[in-house]
Motif scaffolding. Structure first.
Motif, short mmCIF file in Angstrom:
data_model
loop_
_atom_site.label_atom_id
_atom_site.label_comp_id
_atom_site.label_asym_id
_atom_site.label_seq_id
_atom_site.Cartn_x
_atom_site.Cartn_y
_atom_site.Cartn_z
N PHE A 173 -4.90 -3.60 3.82
CA PHE A 173 -4.59 -3.20 5.19
C PHE A 173 -3.23 -3.75 5.57
O PHE A 173 -2.68 -4.59 4.86
CB PHE A 173 -5.68 -3.67 6.17
CG PHE A 173 -6.04 -5.12 6.03
CD1 PHE A 173 -5.30 -6.12 6.63
CD2 PHE A 173 -7.15 -5.50 5.27
CE1 PHE A 173 -5.62 -7.46 6.48
CE2 PHE A 173 -7.49 -6.83 5.12
CZ PHE A 173 -6.73 -7.81 5.73
N TYR A 174 -2.71 -3.27 6.67
CA TYR A 174 -1.38 -3.69 7.11
C TYR A 174 -1.51 -4.70 8.24
O TYR A 174 -2.34 -4.56 9.13
CB TYR A 174 -0.54 -2.48 7.53
CG TYR A 174 -0.19 -1.64 6.33
CD1 TYR A 174 0.96 -1.90 5.60
CD2 TYR A 174 -1.04 -0.63 5.89
CE1 TYR A 174 1.27 -1.17 4.46
CE2 TYR A 174 -0.74 0.10 4.76
CZ TYR A 174 0.42 -0.17 4.05
OH TYR A 174 0.71 0.54 2.94
N THR A 175 -0.68 -5.72 8.17
CA THR A 175 -0.70 -6.79 9.16
C THR A 175 0.60 -6.80 9.96
O THR A 175 1.61 -6.28 9.50
CB THR A 175 -0.90 -8.16 8.48
OG1 THR A 175 0.20 -8.39 7.58
CG2 THR A 175 -2.21 -8.21 7.70
N ASN A 176 0.55 -7.38 11.13
CA ASN A 176 1.76 -7.49 11.97
C ASN A 176 2.52 -6.18 12.03
O ASN A 176 3.73 -6.13 11.79
CB ASN A 176 2.67 -8.60 11.46
CG ASN A 176 2.02 -9.95 11.49
OD1 ASN A 176 1.44 -10.33 12.51
ND2 ASN A 176 2.09 -10.68 10.40
N VAL A 177 1.81 -5.10 12.36
CA VAL A 177 2.41 -3.76 12.26
C VAL A 177 3.60 -3.56 13.19
O VAL A 177 4.43 -2.70 12.93
CB VAL A 177 1.35 -2.66 12.49
CG1 VAL A 177 0.34 -2.65 11.36
CG2 VAL A 177 0.65 -2.80 13.83
N GLY A 178 3.72 -4.34 14.24
CA GLY A 178 4.86 -4.21 15.13
C GLY A 178 6.03 -5.09 14.74
O GLY A 178 7.11 -5.01 15.33
N ILE A 179 5.83 -5.94 13.72
CA ILE A 179 6.89 -6.88 13.32
C ILE A 179 7.29 -6.69 11.87
O ILE A 179 8.43 -6.43 11.56
CB ILE A 179 6.45 -8.33 13.58
CG1 ILE A 179 6.16 -8.54 15.07
CG2 ILE A 179 7.52 -9.31 13.11
CD1 ILE A 179 5.52 -9.85 15.39
N GLY A 238 -8.01 -10.66 9.32
CA GLY A 238 -8.47 -10.45 7.95
C GLY A 238 -9.67 -11.32 7.62
O GLY A 238 -10.59 -10.89 6.92
N LEU A 239 -9.68 -12.55 8.11
CA LEU A 239 -10.81 -13.44 7.90
C LEU A 239 -12.05 -12.85 8.56
O LEU A 239 -13.11 -12.76 7.95
CB LEU A 239 -10.50 -14.82 8.48
CG LEU A 239 -11.58 -15.88 8.37
CD1 LEU A 239 -10.95 -17.25 8.20
CD2 LEU A 239 -12.45 -15.90 9.60
N GLN A 298 -1.61 -6.45 3.16
CA GLN A 298 -2.40 -7.54 2.61
C GLN A 298 -3.53 -6.94 1.78
O GLN A 298 -4.23 -6.03 2.22
CB GLN A 298 -2.98 -8.43 3.70
CG GLN A 298 -3.74 -9.62 3.10
CD GLN A 298 -3.99 -10.73 4.10
OE1 GLN A 298 -4.94 -10.67 4.86
NE2 GLN A 298 -3.12 -11.72 4.08
N TYR A 299 -3.68 -7.45 0.57
CA TYR A 299 -4.73 -7.03 -0.35
C TYR A 299 -5.85 -8.05 -0.26
O TYR A 299 -5.62 -9.24 -0.49
CB TYR A 299 -4.18 -6.93 -1.78
CG TYR A 299 -3.03 -5.96 -1.88
CD1 TYR A 299 -3.26 -4.61 -2.10
CD2 TYR A 299 -1.71 -6.39 -1.73
CE1 TYR A 299 -2.20 -3.71 -2.18
CE2 TYR A 299 -0.66 -5.51 -1.80
CZ TYR A 299 -0.91 -4.16 -2.03
OH TYR A 299 0.14 -3.28 -2.09
N GLY A 307 -1.83 -15.91 -0.26
CA GLY A 307 -0.48 -16.18 -0.72
C GLY A 307 0.36 -14.92 -0.75
O GLY A 307 -0.15 -13.81 -0.62
N LEU A 308 1.65 -15.11 -0.94
CA LEU A 308 2.61 -14.01 -0.99
C LEU A 308 2.57 -13.31 -2.34
O LEU A 308 2.35 -13.94 -3.38
CB LEU A 308 4.02 -14.51 -0.73
CG LEU A 308 4.30 -15.13 0.63
CD1 LEU A 308 5.73 -15.66 0.68
CD2 LEU A 308 4.06 -14.11 1.74
#
Length: 195
Positions: free
Chosen positions: A118-124, A177-178, A129-130, A82-83
């Motif tokens: 970690f960081y997700t969608n680094v180009g967008i 992440g999964l 995400q924890y 979740g956010l």
């Protein structure tokens, strides 16, 4: 390589509910550049291990962007997530709430273990995400889950013995992440007391 960044302008492209498209103009090593990006909330995700089933509890749901990219993928397999959009709650409290809403289990705060971030969608979007872990069993089940409001979330048990095959099954849409959380689980299985 020297990377000198100086932001010159961030301009909104359109007002939206959860994400905000922007154009970022900046100087990098003295050269003017621009990049289209999306400002969004950070997020939490939790790997749930069901002790009686000896399985991971995942969620399945329709994701429009994935479907737009590949209309053979009518749903994705994901961690419960979740956010981070509630300033008055800790990350663990948000995880606890998501486990309840999406999966229907009541997990105590002190039973929610932080793995990493970690960081997700680094180009967008570059959102953080924890990642967390929690054990569950049927004594903790309080309802069927499925999300809130108009969410249509389905839960799915993946036996841990099938996780390796699952990771490499390209017919199933899933998140990095999964897959990383599975790696973490097997690396730390003994410490977690899971045989």
């Amino acid at each position: 390589m020297t990377n000198i960044i100086e932001f010159l302008e961030i301009s909104e492209l359109k007002e939206t509910k959860f994400i905000h498209p922007i154009k970022v103009t900046y100087l990098q090593n003295g050269k003017s550049k621009s990049w289209e990006a999306v400002k969004s909330h950070n997020s939490v995700a939790v790997l749930l291990y069901h002790t009686q089933e000896n399985a991971f509890l995942l969620v399945k749901q329709f994701r429009a962007p994935v479907y737009l990219n590949d209309n053979s993928k009518t749903f994705t397999y994901e961690l419960c997530a979740g956010l981070v959009d509630k300033e008055d709650k800790s990350l663990e409290e948000i995880v606890q709430e998501e486990i309840d809403e999406e999966c229907g289990y009541k997990v105590e705060l002190n039973d929610i273990l932080k793995i990493t971030s970690f960081y997700t969608n680094v180009g967008i979007s570059g959102g953080c995400q924890y990642l967390f872990f929690a054990k569950i069993d049927e004594s903790m089940k309080i309802h069927n889950g499925g999300g809130i409001n108009d969410e249509q979330i389905e839960t799915f048990f993946l036996p841990i013995d099938n996780s390796d095959e699952f990771i490499f099954d390209e017919s199933k849409a899933k998140t990095p992440g999964l897959m990383f959380s599975f790696y973490w689980f097997f690396k730390n299985r003994d410490k977690l007391g899971i045989v």
